[in-house]
Design an enzyme around this catalytic site. Structure first.
Site, PDB file in Angstrom:
ATOM      1  N   LYS A   1       0.841  -1.215   0.000  1.00 33.78           N
ATOM      2  CA  LYS A   1       0.000   0.000   0.000  1.00 33.78           C
ATOM      3  C   LYS A   1       0.865   1.249   0.000  1.00 33.78           C
ATOM      4  O   LYS A   1       2.024   1.229   0.433  1.00 33.78           O
ATOM      5  CB  LYS A   1      -0.946   0.027   1.213  1.00 33.78           C
ATOM      6  CG  LYS A   1      -0.287   0.095   2.601  1.00 33.78           C
ATOM      7  CD  LYS A   1       0.039   1.488   3.102  1.00 33.78           C
ATOM      8  CE  LYS A   1       0.785   1.406   4.428  1.00 33.78           C
ATOM      9  NZ  LYS A   1       1.653   2.457   4.791  1.00 33.78           N
TER      10      LYS A   1
ATOM     11  N   ASP B   1      -2.726  -2.072   9.989  1.00 34.94           N
ATOM     12  CA  ASP B   1      -2.885  -2.012   8.527  1.00 34.94           C
ATOM     13  C   ASP B   1      -3.483  -3.290   7.938  1.00 34.94           C
ATOM     14  O   ASP B   1      -3.761  -3.342   6.734  1.00 34.94           O
ATOM     15  CB  ASP B   1      -1.525  -1.766   7.851  1.00 34.94           C
ATOM     16  CG  ASP B   1      -1.041  -0.335   8.025  1.00 34.94           C
ATOM     17  OD1 ASP B   1      -1.862   0.543   8.351  1.00 34.94           O
ATOM     18  OD2 ASP B   1       0.168  -0.104   7.831  1.00 34.94           O
TER      19      ASP B   1
HETATM   20  P1  ATP Z   1       3.950  -0.520   7.848  1.00 32.72           P
HETATM   21  O1  ATP Z   1       3.892   0.269   6.559  1.00 32.72           O
HETATM   22  O2  ATP Z   1       2.702  -1.358   8.093  1.00 32.72           O
HETATM   23  O3  ATP Z   1       4.387   0.270   9.035  1.00 32.72           O
HETATM   24  P2  ATP Z   1       6.508  -1.511   7.041  1.00 32.72           P
HETATM   25  O4  ATP Z   1       6.410  -1.628   5.533  1.00 32.72           O
HETATM   26  O5  ATP Z   1       7.152  -0.263   7.525  1.00 32.72           O
HETATM   27  O6  ATP Z   1       5.070  -1.658   7.645  1.00 32.72           O
HETATM   28  P3  ATP Z   1       7.273  -4.272   7.268  1.00 32.72           P
HETATM   29  O7  ATP Z   1       7.888  -4.525   5.924  1.00 32.72           O
HETATM   30  O8  ATP Z   1       5.945  -4.820   7.528  1.00 32.72           O
HETATM   31  O9  ATP Z   1       7.308  -2.724   7.622  1.00 32.72           O
HETATM   32  O10 ATP Z   1       8.361  -4.828   8.331  1.00 32.72           O
HETATM   33  C1  ATP Z   1       8.384  -4.418   9.681  1.00 32.72           C
HETATM   34  C2  ATP Z   1       9.164  -5.463  10.498  1.00 32.72           C
HETATM   35  O11 ATP Z   1       8.382  -6.659  10.582  1.00 32.72           O
HETATM   36  C3  ATP Z   1      10.511  -5.855   9.911  1.00 32.72           C
HETATM   37  O12 ATP Z   1      11.493  -5.577  10.859  1.00 32.72           O
HETATM   38  C4  ATP Z   1      10.413  -7.346   9.640  1.00 32.72           C
HETATM   39  O13 ATP Z   1      11.566  -8.050  10.042  1.00 32.72           O
HETATM   40  C5  ATP Z   1       9.204  -7.819  10.444  1.00 32.72           C
HETATM   41  N1  ATP Z   1       8.404  -8.841   9.716  1.00 32.72           N
HETATM   42  C6  ATP Z   1       7.815  -9.924  10.246  1.00 32.72           C
HETATM   43  N2  ATP Z   1       7.161 -10.616   9.303  1.00 32.72           N
HETATM   44  C7  ATP Z   1       7.305  -9.970   8.139  1.00 32.72           C
HETATM   45  C8  ATP Z   1       6.854 -10.205   6.820  1.00 32.72           C
HETATM   46  N3  ATP Z   1       6.094 -11.255   6.510  1.00 32.72           N
HETATM   47  N4  ATP Z   1       7.189  -9.310   5.881  1.00 32.72           N
HETATM   48  C9  ATP Z   1       7.933  -8.205   6.211  1.00 32.72           C
HETATM   49  N5  ATP Z   1       8.404  -7.971   7.438  1.00 32.72           N
HETATM   50  C10 ATP Z   1       8.099  -8.835   8.413  1.00 32.72           C
END
Ligand code: ATP
Length: 292
Positions: free
Chosen positions: A9, A135
């Site tokens: 997203k 989210d």
């Molecule tokens: P948001 O936009 O919802 O805040 P984000 O894009 O900033 O999320 P993610 O990519 O979801 O962040 O990753 C956040 C943390 O979650 C990372 O440190 C990662 O190691 C952990 N994590 C656990 N499972 C997953 C997964 N399936 N995919 C990505 N990260 C994961």
């Protein structure tokens, strides 16, 4: 074996309204699904265990993966027994503000429901999603939605975002969402007296109504951009590359450091992607998608 696609997203508008006594932030956001996705392969197994394997060293395998929590909570809520093998082909940049983990969790919930004959209704899946992450409900539905509360109160927009070419990119080190909020709290005095940028949101919605991506983009706003931009020079660098290569708008998504730019022409977008990749970014030409 089934395949569920987990779509990333973007936040086209993201502001914080207040901070609640429990520490959660009340947000207002216009969220948009784009076609950058992870592939989630799922299969019931006979061992009765949940196994997770991911092809990226940046995401944990096993229990620490948010996909594990999604599968576990589904089995409990659906009173289902048995196990599932989940393989994650990661493509969405990690810790980038594109909700990669939440998208995976939502895809696992959808996939579990397919494997278990739709035992849960959509509203039950949304409830479950909310308990996994703010989210996740949006990622279950996808499309263009206005999100309030902690991101879980979703409403449809009368008009989707106009079809356009979007370049999404993550350059440089990620930032944890809690740390990003800590910095934001510091800057905005814990949101004791914040008025959200309602005029910008209205500009964005009006542009969508006119099916005009250029007008809509004039309402783009992300409250995180200033604080994260000061911490991560890569945000400004990536935006500059997008704008220099013909983007008519560029902004950071979520708590960053991912950025996106809107283009009129696919060829310009392709050139921007190559320019970003040559600087070490993960980057891709994307399209908005109306639902998952
Ligand atoms: P948001 O936009 O919802 O805040 P984000 O894009 O900033 O999320 P993610 O990519 O979801 O962040 O990753 C956040 C943390 O979650 C990372 O440190 C990662 O190691 C952990 N994590 C656990 N499972 C997953 C997964 N399936 N995919 C990505 N990260 C994961």
């Amino acid at each position: 074996m089934i395949l569920e696609k987990a779509y990333a997203k973007l936040n086209l508008f993201l502001d914080v309204e207040n901070k609640r006594p429990n520490g959660y932030h009340g947000i207002v956001s216009l969220m948009q699904t784009v076609d950058w996705c992870d592939n989630i392969y799922m299969q019931k197994n006979v061992s009765g265990e949940i196994t997770i394997s991911a092809d990226s060293c940046n995401v944990p395998s096993g229990r620490d993966n948010v996909a594990y929590r999604a599968a576990e909570s589904y089995l409990k809520a659906a009173a289902a027994s048995g196990g599932v093998d989940i393989r994650i082909e990661k493509s969405i940049p990690v810790a980038a503000g594109m909700a990669g983990g939440s998208a995976d969790a939502a895809a696992v919930l959808r996939g579990m429901n397919r494997l278990y004959d739709n035992r849960l209704s959509i509203s039950e899946l949304l409830e479950l999603g909310k308990s996994i992450g703010a989210d996740v409900p949006f990622c279950l539905l996808g499309g263009t939605k206005l999100a309030r509360g902690i991101g879980e109160e979703l409403s449809d927009c009368d008009h989707g975002f106009p079809d356009c070419v979007i370049v999404c990119a993550k350059l440089g080190e990620g930032i944890s969402t809690p740390e990003a909020y800590r910095l934001l709290d510091e800057k905005h005095d814990n949101f004791r007296a914040r008025r959200i940028r309602a005029e910008d949101l209205q500009t964005l919605l009006d542009g969508m109504k006119q099916n005009d991506a250029v007008s809509a983009s004039r309402g783009f706003f992300n409250v995180f951009e200033e604080v994260i931009g000061a911490l991560r020079p890569s945000v400004e660098i990536a935006k500059k590359v997008l704008l220099e290569n013909g983007a008519f708008a560029a902004m950071m998504s979520g708590s960053g450091p991912s950025v996106f730019g809107l283009f009129r022409k696919e060829v310009e977008a392709e050139v921007a992607v190559q320019a970003l990749i040559s600087k070490g970014a993960q980057a891709k030409v994307c399209r908005p998608i109306p639902h998952v």
